[in-house]
Write an enzyme that holds these catalytic residues in place. Sequence first.
Site, PDB file in Angstrom:
ATOM      1  N   LYS A 183     -14.862  -9.933   0.928  1.00 13.55           N
ATOM      2  CA  LYS A 183     -14.963  -9.022  -0.223  1.00 13.55           C
ATOM      3  C   LYS A 183     -15.593  -9.717  -1.427  1.00 13.55           C
ATOM      4  O   LYS A 183     -16.485  -9.186  -2.060  1.00 13.55           O
ATOM      5  CB  LYS A 183     -13.580  -8.508  -0.649  1.00 13.55           C
ATOM      6  CG  LYS A 183     -12.862  -7.675   0.386  1.00 13.55           C
ATOM      7  CD  LYS A 183     -11.603  -7.032  -0.206  1.00 13.55           C
ATOM      8  CE  LYS A 183     -10.568  -8.005  -0.719  1.00 13.55           C
ATOM      9  NZ  LYS A 183      -9.910  -8.833   0.315  1.00 13.55           N
ATOM     10  N   ARG A 237      -4.621  -1.825  -3.580  1.00 16.55           N
ATOM     11  CA  ARG A 237      -3.975  -2.529  -2.474  1.00 16.55           C
ATOM     12  C   ARG A 237      -2.812  -1.715  -1.910  1.00 16.55           C
ATOM     13  O   ARG A 237      -2.198  -2.122  -0.947  1.00 16.55           O
ATOM     14  CB  ARG A 237      -3.376  -3.853  -2.955  1.00 16.55           C
ATOM     15  CG  ARG A 237      -4.374  -4.983  -3.180  1.00 16.55           C
ATOM     16  CD  ARG A 237      -4.674  -5.729  -1.906  1.00 16.55           C
ATOM     17  NE  ARG A 237      -4.488  -7.167  -1.922  1.00 16.55           N
ATOM     18  CZ  ARG A 237      -5.225  -8.062  -2.551  1.00 16.55           C
ATOM     19  NH1 ARG A 237      -6.201  -7.693  -3.314  1.00 16.55           N
ATOM     20  NH2 ARG A 237      -4.987  -9.350  -2.415  1.00 16.55           N
ATOM     21  N   ARG A 285     -11.522 -22.382   3.540  1.00 15.05           N
ATOM     22  CA  ARG A 285     -12.180 -21.856   2.347  1.00 15.05           C
ATOM     23  C   ARG A 285     -12.041 -22.802   1.157  1.00 15.05           C
ATOM     24  O   ARG A 285     -10.993 -23.390   0.944  1.00 15.05           O
ATOM     25  CB  ARG A 285     -11.572 -20.502   1.986  1.00 15.05           C
ATOM     26  CG  ARG A 285     -12.141 -19.911   0.704  1.00 15.05           C
ATOM     27  CD  ARG A 285     -11.938 -18.429   0.624  1.00 15.05           C
ATOM     28  NE  ARG A 285     -10.594 -18.055   0.232  1.00 15.05           N
ATOM     29  CZ  ARG A 285     -10.224 -16.777   0.054  1.00 15.05           C
ATOM     30  NH1 ARG A 285     -11.087 -15.794   0.246  1.00 15.05           N
ATOM     31  NH2 ARG A 285      -8.998 -16.508  -0.314  1.00 15.05           N
ATOM     32  N   ARG A 294      -7.753 -22.829  -2.899  1.00  9.99           N
ATOM     33  CA  ARG A 294      -6.856 -21.929  -3.630  1.00  9.99           C
ATOM     34  C   ARG A 294      -5.408 -22.229  -3.260  1.00  9.99           C
ATOM     35  O   ARG A 294      -5.112 -22.532  -2.120  1.00  9.99           O
ATOM     36  CB  ARG A 294      -7.171 -20.473  -3.242  1.00  9.99           C
ATOM     37  CG  ARG A 294      -7.994 -19.746  -4.269  1.00  9.99           C
ATOM     38  CD  ARG A 294      -8.446 -18.411  -3.740  1.00  9.99           C
ATOM     39  NE  ARG A 294      -7.354 -17.499  -3.413  1.00  9.99           N
ATOM     40  CZ  ARG A 294      -7.532 -16.194  -3.192  1.00  9.99           C
ATOM     41  NH1 ARG A 294      -8.745 -15.682  -3.279  1.00  9.99           N
ATOM     42  NH2 ARG A 294      -6.525 -15.413  -2.896  1.00  9.99           N
ATOM     43  N   ARG A 322       0.009 -13.147   3.657  1.00 11.67           N
ATOM     44  CA  ARG A 322      -0.976 -12.241   3.038  1.00 11.67           C
ATOM     45  C   ARG A 322      -1.591 -11.314   4.080  1.00 11.67           C
ATOM     46  O   ARG A 322      -1.831 -10.140   3.815  1.00 11.67           O
ATOM     47  CB  ARG A 322      -2.057 -13.060   2.318  1.00 11.67           C
ATOM     48  CG  ARG A 322      -1.547 -13.657   1.004  1.00 11.67           C
ATOM     49  CD  ARG A 322      -2.337 -14.883   0.574  1.00 11.67           C
ATOM     50  NE  ARG A 322      -3.712 -14.621   0.311  1.00 11.67           N
ATOM     51  CZ  ARG A 322      -4.701 -15.511   0.537  1.00 11.67           C
ATOM     52  NH1 ARG A 322      -4.421 -16.713   1.028  1.00 11.67           N
ATOM     53  NH2 ARG A 322      -5.930 -15.198   0.268  1.00 11.67           N
TER      54      ARG A 322
END
Length: 221
Positions: free
Chosen positions: A16, A91, A128, A161, A172
């Site tokens: 996204k 969400r 990531r 992160r 998540r």
Amino acid sequence: MGQINIILIGPPGSGKGTQATRICDRYHVPMISTGDILRAAVKAGSPLGRQVQATMAAGALVSDELMIDLVRERLEEPDTANGFILDGFPRTLAQALVLDDMLAGRPCPHAIAFMVPEAELERRLTSRRICSKCKTLYTTGTIYGSEEELCSKCGATLITRDDDNLETIRQRLLTYRNTAEPIIAHYRGRSALAMIDGSRPPDAVTEDVTRYLDAAGRTPR
Ligand code: AMP
């Protein structure tokens, strides 16, 4: 030239953020990433940041009330006159319904849902990195590499992160699985939804995204 309102839906790691950055350049609309706004608040240690820090660290969702106020305020900024890209909102179905009310008088938003198998999402999220300065996203080949990696755009250090650790990643993904379907059904019901295979390389995904948005009634400026 009309206004274009874009909503990106997809699990964490589905691309996204990457796609949002590319589309906002193409359509000249601001990217509104609720995750980025919250992370900036946490980093600044603001009252909002202190309120959401533990929830984010646990991989759970921040309350609808708080998120709705935040997005309502952001959408009142003059830079959204041309449209916007929402990355990470709505969400929950409750957020989607309130967003409909907020957008009364604007053209119907175009929703894009990215689909990616969970094993691939885990792979992407554990590898990531994000640039500490310009926020460019990278998927590196390594999991929590110990070597210092630098941003190829601005040269700053890449960081992981806080919520990109395996335990929080799994939480998540579970949160997404439990909440996404009604949101997708909501936009499907209004024929304002594209389902896109997000497991492919970013360029191939961008091609599909822009084809959909261009056909949806707007050519880039
Ligand atoms: P993201 O960067 O979109 O993955 O968001 C990071 C975290 O911020 C999420 O795991 C949630 O804790 C919180 N968050 C972001 N957007 C929302 C939202 N629309 N509703 C509730 N929580 C959110």
